[in-house]
Design a protein around this motif. Structure first.
Motif, PDB file in Angstrom:
ATOM      1  N   SER A  14       0.849  -1.188   0.000  1.00 61.05           N
ATOM      2  CA  SER A  14       0.000   0.000   0.000  1.00 61.05           C
ATOM      3  C   SER A  14       0.886   1.239   0.000  1.00 61.05           C
ATOM      4  O   SER A  14       1.955   1.255   0.633  1.00 61.05           O
ATOM      5  CB  SER A  14      -0.899   0.011   1.237  1.00 61.05           C
ATOM      6  N   ALA A 146      -7.960  11.013   1.506  1.00 63.05           N
ATOM      7  CA  ALA A 146      -8.929  10.813   2.582  1.00 63.05           C
ATOM      8  C   ALA A 146      -8.891  12.082   3.426  1.00 63.05           C
ATOM      9  O   ALA A 146      -7.858  12.750   3.510  1.00 63.05           O
ATOM     10  CB  ALA A 146      -8.568   9.591   3.425  1.00 63.05           C
ATOM     11  N   THR A 159     -13.636  10.204   1.750  1.00 66.09           N
ATOM     12  CA  THR A 159     -12.568  10.012   0.771  1.00 66.09           C
ATOM     13  C   THR A 159     -12.893  10.795  -0.488  1.00 66.09           C
ATOM     14  O   THR A 159     -14.064  11.081  -0.790  1.00 66.09           O
ATOM     15  CB  THR A 159     -12.410   8.524   0.411  1.00 66.09           C
ATOM     16  N   VAL A 163     -10.979   6.521  -4.741  1.00 70.00           N
ATOM     17  CA  VAL A 163     -10.534   5.791  -3.550  1.00 70.00           C
ATOM     18  C   VAL A 163     -11.588   4.745  -3.200  1.00 70.00           C
ATOM     19  O   VAL A 163     -12.720   5.083  -2.851  1.00 70.00           O
ATOM     20  CB  VAL A 163     -10.322   6.739  -2.352  1.00 70.00           C
ATOM     21  N   ASP A 164     -11.224   3.480  -3.316  1.00 70.18           N
ATOM     22  CA  ASP A 164     -12.144   2.404  -2.953  1.00 70.18           C
ATOM     23  C   ASP A 164     -12.015   2.025  -1.482  1.00 70.18           C
ATOM     24  O   ASP A 164     -13.009   1.758  -0.808  1.00 70.18           O
ATOM     25  CB  ASP A 164     -11.882   1.168  -3.823  1.00 70.18           C
ATOM     26  N   GLU A 165     -10.785   1.973  -1.010  1.00 71.44           N
ATOM     27  CA  GLU A 165     -10.531   1.626   0.382  1.00 71.44           C
ATOM     28  C   GLU A 165      -9.562   2.641   0.973  1.00 71.44           C
ATOM     29  O   GLU A 165      -8.684   3.159   0.287  1.00 71.44           O
ATOM     30  CB  GLU A 165      -9.939   0.223   0.502  1.00 71.44           C
ATOM     31  N   ALA A 166      -9.748   2.897   2.262  1.00 74.17           N
ATOM     32  CA  ALA A 166      -8.862   3.827   2.954  1.00 74.17           C
ATOM     33  C   ALA A 166      -8.811   3.445   4.421  1.00 74.17           C
ATOM     34  O   ALA A 166      -9.781   2.883   4.955  1.00 74.17           O
ATOM     35  CB  ALA A 166      -9.369   5.263   2.801  1.00 74.17           C
ATOM     36  N   PRO A 167      -7.691   3.707   5.094  1.00 75.78           N
ATOM     37  CA  PRO A 167      -7.633   3.427   6.533  1.00 75.78           C
ATOM     38  C   PRO A 167      -8.686   4.252   7.265  1.00 75.78           C
ATOM     39  O   PRO A 167      -8.909   5.413   6.931  1.00 75.78           O
ATOM     40  CB  PRO A 167      -6.213   3.876   6.930  1.00 75.78           C
ATOM     41  N   PRO A 168      -9.361   3.667   8.245  1.00 75.24           N
ATOM     42  CA  PRO A 168     -10.373   4.429   8.987  1.00 75.24           C
ATOM     43  C   PRO A 168      -9.731   5.499   9.870  1.00 75.24           C
ATOM     44  O   PRO A 168      -8.561   5.402  10.245  1.00 75.24           O
ATOM     45  CB  PRO A 168     -11.072   3.369   9.835  1.00 75.24           C
ATOM     46  N   THR A 189     -14.643   5.384   8.366  1.00 71.14           N
ATOM     47  CA  THR A 189     -13.979   5.676   7.098  1.00 71.14           C
ATOM     48  C   THR A 189     -14.730   6.741   6.313  1.00 71.14           C
ATOM     49  O   THR A 189     -14.134   7.655   5.740  1.00 71.14           O
ATOM     50  CB  THR A 189     -13.851   4.398   6.253  1.00 71.14           C
ATOM     51  N   ARG A 190     -16.043   6.606   6.272  1.00 71.07           N
ATOM     52  CA  ARG A 190     -16.899   7.608   5.633  1.00 71.07           C
ATOM     53  C   ARG A 190     -18.110   7.799   6.535  1.00 71.07           C
ATOM     54  O   ARG A 190     -18.873   6.863   6.767  1.00 71.07           O
ATOM     55  CB  ARG A 190     -17.351   7.143   4.243  1.00 71.07           C
TER      56      ARG A 190
END
Length: 260
Positions: A14, A146, A159, A163-168, A189-190
């Motif tokens: 990552s 993010a 985000t 961005v599909d995934e991001a650290p919370p 996260t969102r």
């Protein structure tokens, strides 16, 4: 004899995300914007943060209950002849406050009875969450970031595009009985987190059923997808935690309550 050779392919790492904070004093409080990205010095990141603060300053100019030149106070003081002289946000917020009053069965109310029996309109309990949620849209359109915006107990995180995934984000809920301590930590996260209580500002939340400011230990926090409604439900829960919890279960199950 043939021997099969196995090649081990390392999983892609990552990217390392940097973090940058922007802070401005607006709406009577410090507001912070935190951005995570591979390169936080990008000009589009800086421009988006500037637009966040510009939006909030504009909201303050229109809806402040402290600035004598705000559209809200000019209307209340009878200095405006027609609706064309004020920003449309004032009508929008009035409608939202009526909706919030209806949705919470009156636990949230923006109209207060002043000495002498005069009613005044104070949308403060809704405006901050509404304004910060709208300001966050300036960050949501920025690619590959993010973000988190914090404003006096209200936090919205999300985000940007692509961005599909991001650290919370780990969001601490301050312990109302121990200044500087944390009572809980939630990861989002969102979404949004809003807290209401009396530990910092005393009895600024008025119980609409009695007209009295609420001063007691504890706090009420709402977690959910939209900061404006999280703010409204946190206020309602501070007024009456059990009634607010029942109403959320019936009408807004996407929101959760943490009552301390």
């Amino acid at each position: 004899m043939t021997t099969a050779l196995t090649t081990t392919v390392a999983a892609p790492r990552s990217p390392v995300l940097a973090r940058r904070a922007f802070v401005d004093q607006v709406m009577g409080m410090p507001v912070s914007v935190h951005v995570r990205a591979v390169d936080t010095s990008r000009s589009d990141v800086e421009a988006a943060a500037a637009r966040v603060f510009a939006h909030l300053h504009r909201v303050d100019a229109v809806l402040s209950t402290w600035r004598a030149d705000s559209d809200l106070l000019r209307v209340q003081h009878g200095e405006v002849d027609g609706v064309d002289e004020v920003h449309p946000w004032l009508a929008d917020v009035t409608d939202l406050c009526l909706e919030a009053e209806d949705r919470t069965d009156g636990l949230f109310r923006a109209w207060r009875r002043r000495p002498g029996g005069r009613l005044s309109f104070d949308p403060t309990g809704l405006v901050k969450g509404w304004a910060v949620a709208a300001a966050a849209e300036h960050l949501r359109i920025v690619p590959e970031i993010a973000y988190s915006i914090g404003a006096g107990g209200d936090v919205v995180v999300g985000t940007g595009t692509g961005v599909d995934e991001a650290p919370p984000w780990r969001i601490g809920i301050e312990d109302p009985r121990q200044r500087g301590g944390l009572a809980r930590v939630v990861t989002v996260t969102r979404g949004a987190v809003a807290t209401s209580g009396a530990a910092i500002r005393g009895g600024h939340v008025v119980d609409p059923r009695t007209g009295q400011g609420i001063v007691r230990p504890g706090s009420a926090t709402a977690v959910g997808p939209d900061l404006m409604w999280a703010d409204v439900w946190a206020t309602a829960a501070w007024v009456d935690p059990e009634r607010a919890r029942a109403l959320i279960e019936q009408r807004d199950p996407a929101y959760g309550l943490i009552v301390i």
